[in-house]
Design an enzyme around this catalytic site. Structure first.
Site, short mmCIF file in Angstrom:
data_model
loop_
_atom_site.label_atom_id
_atom_site.label_comp_id
_atom_site.label_asym_id
_atom_site.label_seq_id
_atom_site.Cartn_x
_atom_site.Cartn_y
_atom_site.Cartn_z
N GLY A 34 37.42 32.60 37.31
CA GLY A 34 36.14 33.05 36.77
C GLY A 34 36.38 34.27 35.88
N CYS A 35 35.33 35.03 35.64
CA CYS A 35 35.41 36.18 34.72
C CYS A 35 36.63 37.05 35.05
CB CYS A 35 34.13 37.01 34.80
SG CYS A 35 34.22 38.49 33.79
N PHE A 36 37.49 37.24 34.06
CA PHE A 36 38.77 37.93 34.33
C PHE A 36 38.62 39.42 34.59
CE2 PHE A 36 40.05 37.46 29.50
CZ PHE A 36 38.97 38.26 29.12
#
Ligand code: SME
Length: 314
Positions: free
Chosen positions: A11-13
């Site tokens: 997901g969002c890094f």
């Protein structure tokens, strides 16, 4: 020993990097874009279109003498929903797919047992890609250590996770290989209770047909609880973590203290078979405990009793 590298898409890094930055034994984290199909470095905006094939990914450089790849994979599973396709938290798109990308067969061999264990635990095939890394391009500088540069910035991982990661590692480090179980339970009960500011935190051990009070942090409590009685006896009988958002709505709740309003009880297993103890935590507020608490308290309890994740049979 030479440092090693593994790539996690979760997901969002921003959040994924922030989490792994805090993992003992991790030397360096780099957010970037992996396994795309345009054959060159993309911009964040291009990846955002979801047409480049890239997944937001974090490159993790670690010291294998301090943390093994199976343990890194185990921690990775604490921050993702492995059954969710192209969606983690509120973020949706193929760029947010989950994946473990390796660069050699030896690493693949180390990952597969943990991967399969997670699938068995959840009783379903995982949506997490497990494949060789094809390409990786570090993201633009503004994305690196984003949540350090932007405290309070967007993070799809609950903040509670970061507090539990620290607590889990501190307990693991402090207990080390101390063989005395009473000492281990006492230290852990104190650390969990004080650090998380819980009203009551303690262990009950299985003793014949009842649970007997073990080391705890808090006020005086019931000495013994019968099999199937109260929240503790229920967690023992049903062999599962029980979260009680409001003790007044739990039939049979045993009120050791009238101040207790919500509760979580986590069973501890010996190598996956028998319940040997429960970890019981009470709060003076209702609705205190979530699946995040359940996940980490289970891991912490296993550390205390020296039961590795890989030993657990389902
Ligand atoms: N409330 C628990 C009993 C133990 S105390 O909370 C410390 C229960 O119902 O099992």
């Amino acid at each position: 020993m030479a440092e090693r590298i593994i790539y996690f898409a979760g997901g969002c890094f921003w959040g994924v990097e922030h989490f792994f930055q805090g993992v003992d034994g991790v030397l360096e984290t780099t957010p970037g874009y992996a396994n795309g199909n345009i054959g060159r470095a993309p911009s964040y905006e291009e990846v955002y279109t979801d047409r480049t094939g890239f997944a937001e990914t974090v490159r993790i450089k670690y010291n294998p003498a301090r943390i093994g790849l199976p343990d890194l994979v185990d921690l990775y599973f604490t921050i993702i929903d492995p059954l969710s396709q192209n969606k983690q938290g509120p973020d949706e798109g193929t760029r947010y797919r989950t994946g473990i990308y390796y660069t050699n067969q030896e690493d693949a061999d180390a990952i597969i047992p943990r991967y399969n264990l997670e699938s068995t635990r959840l009783g379903a095939p995982l949506k997490v890609e497990l494949m060789p890394l094809r390409d990786f391009y570090p993201a633009e500088e503004r994305h690196s250590h984003y949540l350090d540069k932007n405290p309070g910035g967007y993070c799809h991982i609950p903040l509670l996770t970061f507090r539990y990661l620290r607590l889990y590692q501190d307990i693991k480090n402090l207990l080390g290989d101390e063989p005395d179980l009473v000492a281990r339970m006492a230290e852990a009960a104190s650390m969990i209770g004080k650090r998380m500011k819980f009203f009551w935190t303690g262990f009950y051990r299985v003793d014949g047909d009842s649970l007997v009070l073990g080391p705890f942090c808090g006020d005086e409590a019931c000495l013994r609880i019968g099999y199937g009685r109260g929240v503790c006896g229920t967690a023992w009988k049903e062999r599962r973590t029980v979260i009680v958002p409001d003790v007044e709505r739990f039939p049979g709740h045993i009120a050791c203290s009238s101040l207790s309003r919500s509760e979580i009880v986590v069973p501890v297993f010996t190598a996956g078979h028998d319940v040997v103890a429960v970890l019981d935590i009470d709060s003076t507020e209702t609705d205190t405990f979530s699946p995040v608490d359940a996940l980490w308290l289970d891991r912490i309890a296993r550390i205390v009793f020296g039961v590795e994740t890989g030993d657990i049979a389902f």
